[in-house]
Design an enzyme around this catalytic site. Structure first.
Site, PDB file in Angstrom:
ATOM      1  N   LYS A   3       0.828  -1.208   0.000  1.00 34.94           N
ATOM      2  CA  LYS A   3       0.000   0.000   0.000  1.00 34.94           C
ATOM      3  C   LYS A   3       0.863   1.259   0.000  1.00 34.94           C
ATOM      4  CE  LYS A   3      -4.125  -1.857   0.124  1.00 34.94           C
ATOM      5  NZ  LYS A   3      -5.083  -1.665  -1.006  1.00 34.94           N
ATOM      6  N   LYS A  11      -2.395 -10.763  -8.505  1.00 38.01           N
ATOM      7  CA  LYS A  11      -3.599 -10.873  -7.687  1.00 38.01           C
ATOM      8  C   LYS A  11      -4.740 -10.093  -8.312  1.00 38.01           C
ATOM      9  CE  LYS A  11      -5.516  -9.407  -3.244  1.00 38.01           C
ATOM     10  NZ  LYS A  11      -5.285  -8.598  -2.019  1.00 38.01           N
ATOM     11  N   LYS A  69      -9.607  -5.018  -6.503  1.00 41.09           N
ATOM     12  CA  LYS A  69     -10.367  -3.851  -6.960  1.00 41.09           C
ATOM     13  C   LYS A  69      -9.458  -2.692  -7.308  1.00 41.09           C
ATOM     14  CE  LYS A  69     -14.274  -5.146  -4.004  1.00 41.09           C
ATOM     15  NZ  LYS A  69     -13.613  -6.218  -3.250  1.00 41.09           N
TER      16      LYS A  69
END
Length: 328
Positions: free
Chosen positions: A111, A194, A197
Site C-alpha cells: 500500500k 492478484k 479492486k
C-alpha cells in the site's frame, strides 16, 4: 461446536478472487460450524469512501453473501460497525503492537508503494483490527485467501502476546481455513499476481455476460510457446489458474495439451474461459438482483446477525477488561 469468523471489505462488488478465496469457504463451513460472517465497513475507511458509497457497498456485499449461498438461518451475517466492542479490543491490541512489526507486513508495504499520498494509521494497524474481529469471538478457524496468511500470523501473535502479558490462557490461536487443500489466490486479468479492486483487473460477481467476455478477451497474453512443454510465464499462467477453478478438468487438460504442443490459440482459450465464467456467475448475478431489491430482508438479516455477534463480543470485552484491570 467450533467457531468460524471472517469478513470482506465493502469497497464495491465482490469479485472472483473474493468468491474462491473466501466466500465458497463460508458456504462450505456453515453446516458444520458456528459461523459469523461480517461486512468489514470499518476496514474500508482507509480508502476514505463517501458516506453514500459505504451504505450502498454494505448493502451490495450483504446481497452477494446471500446470493453465493450463505444462509442466515445457519450463519450470522452482520455489519462490522454494528458491533462496537470490536473497537475497544482493537485499542487494547494496538497498545501491545509494535511499529516495526506492523511496518514489515507485506500488505502494508504494498500500500505504501502504491498510494504514497495516503499512508494512514488505519493501513498500518490493519492487522490489529483484523485480529480484533477474529479474537473477539474466539474463533477456531478463519476462512482466508492466500494474501491474508501474514495477517493471520499477526492475529495469532497478538493472541499469544496478550496471554503472555497478562499471564492467562484466554485467547486461542485461530487456524486458517481454505476451501481446497491449499490457499487459493485468483490472479488478475492484467498479468499481475492478484485480482483486486484497486488494480482494476477484476471480474465481478455482478458483471453481465457482455462485460465478462469483453474483460477476458482483453486479458494480457504473449506471442505463444516456441518450445514443447516449456514453462508458462506468469502472464499466461494467470489464465490457466483462473481456468483451473471455473472450467472442468477436460477443458483445462485440452488447453494444457495445446500449450505443450505449441498449438495453443489464445483467442479460443479466452472464448472458452469467458463462457465458463459466465456459466458460473449467471445464477449468482440473478440472485444478487433479487436480494439487492429487498431492503427489508437485508436489514433484518443484518440486525439479527448483529444481535448474535454482540452477545459474543460483549462477553469477551467484559472478560478482557477484568483481565487487564478495568472494572464496570
Amino acid at each position: 461446536m467450533e467457531k468460524v469468523v471472517s469478513g470482506i471489505r465493502p469497497t464495491g462488488n465482490l469479485h472472483l478472487g473474493n468468491y474462491f478465496g473466501a466466500v465458497k469457504s463460508f458456504v462450505k463451513m456453515q453446516d458444520d460450524y458456528d459461523c459469523l460472517f461480517f461486512v468489514a465497513d470499518w476496514h474500508s475507511l482507509t480508502t476514505h469512501p463517501k458516506p453514500e458509497d459505504i451504505r450502498q457497498s454494505v448493502k451490495t456485499v450483504m446481497a452477494e453473501y446471500l446470493a453465493c449461498g450463505i444462509d442466515p438461518n445457519k450463519a450470522s451475517i452482520y455489519v462490522q460497525s454494528d458491533v462496537k466492542e470490536v473497537l475497544e479490543l482493537y485499542l487494547y491490541f494496538n497498545m501491545n503492537a509494535y511499529l516495526g512489526e506492523l511496518e514489515r507486513v507485506t500488505s502494508f508495504k504494498e500500500k505504501v508503494r502504491k498510494q504514497p499520498d495516503n499512508v494512514n494509521a488505519g493501513l498500518l494497524t490493519y492487522p490489529t483490527l483484523m485480529a480484533a474481529d477474529i479474537l473477539m469471538h474466539k474463533a477456531d478457524k478463519v476462512p482466508v485467501g492466500k494474501d491474508q496468511e501474514q495477517n493471520m500470523e499477526m492475529a495469532r501473535l497478538f493472541a499469544r502476546r496478550f496471554n503472555r502479558i497478562y499471564d492467562v490462557e484466554y485467547f486461542k490461536e485461530p487456524e486458517s481455513f481454505h476451501f481446497s487443500d491449499k490457499a487459493i489466490k485468483i490472479p488478475g486479468l492484467d498479468g499481475s499476481g492478484k485480482m483486486g479492486k484497486s488494480e482494476g483487473n477484476c471480474i465481478y460477481l455482478f458483471d453481465d455476460e457482455k462485460t465478462i467476455t469483453k474483460k477476458v478477451m482483453k486479458a494480457v497474453t504473449d506471442s505463444g510457446p516456441t518450445v514443447p512443454n516449456q514453462e508458462k510465464p506468469d502472464v499466461i499462467q494467470n489464465l490457466f489458474t483462473i481456468m483451473e477453478v471455473v472450467s472442468d478438468k477436460s477443458t483445462l487438460d485440452y488447453f494444457n495439451d495445446k500449450w505443450n504442443s505449441c498449438e495453443i490459440r489464445y483467442g479460443d482459450m479466452k472464448k472458452q474461459l469467458a463462457a465458463d465464467i459466465c456459466s458460473l456467475l449467471a445464477p449468482i448475478r440473478e440472485r444478487i438482483l433479487e436480494f439487492r431489491s429487498n431492503d427489508e430482508y437485508l436489514e433484518r438479516v443484518a440486525r439479527e446477525g448483529a444481535e448474535h455477534a454482540h452477545e459474543s463480543a460483549a462477553k469477551t470485552i467484559q472478560e478482557v477488561r477484568e483481565i487487564i484491570g478495568f472494572h464496570g
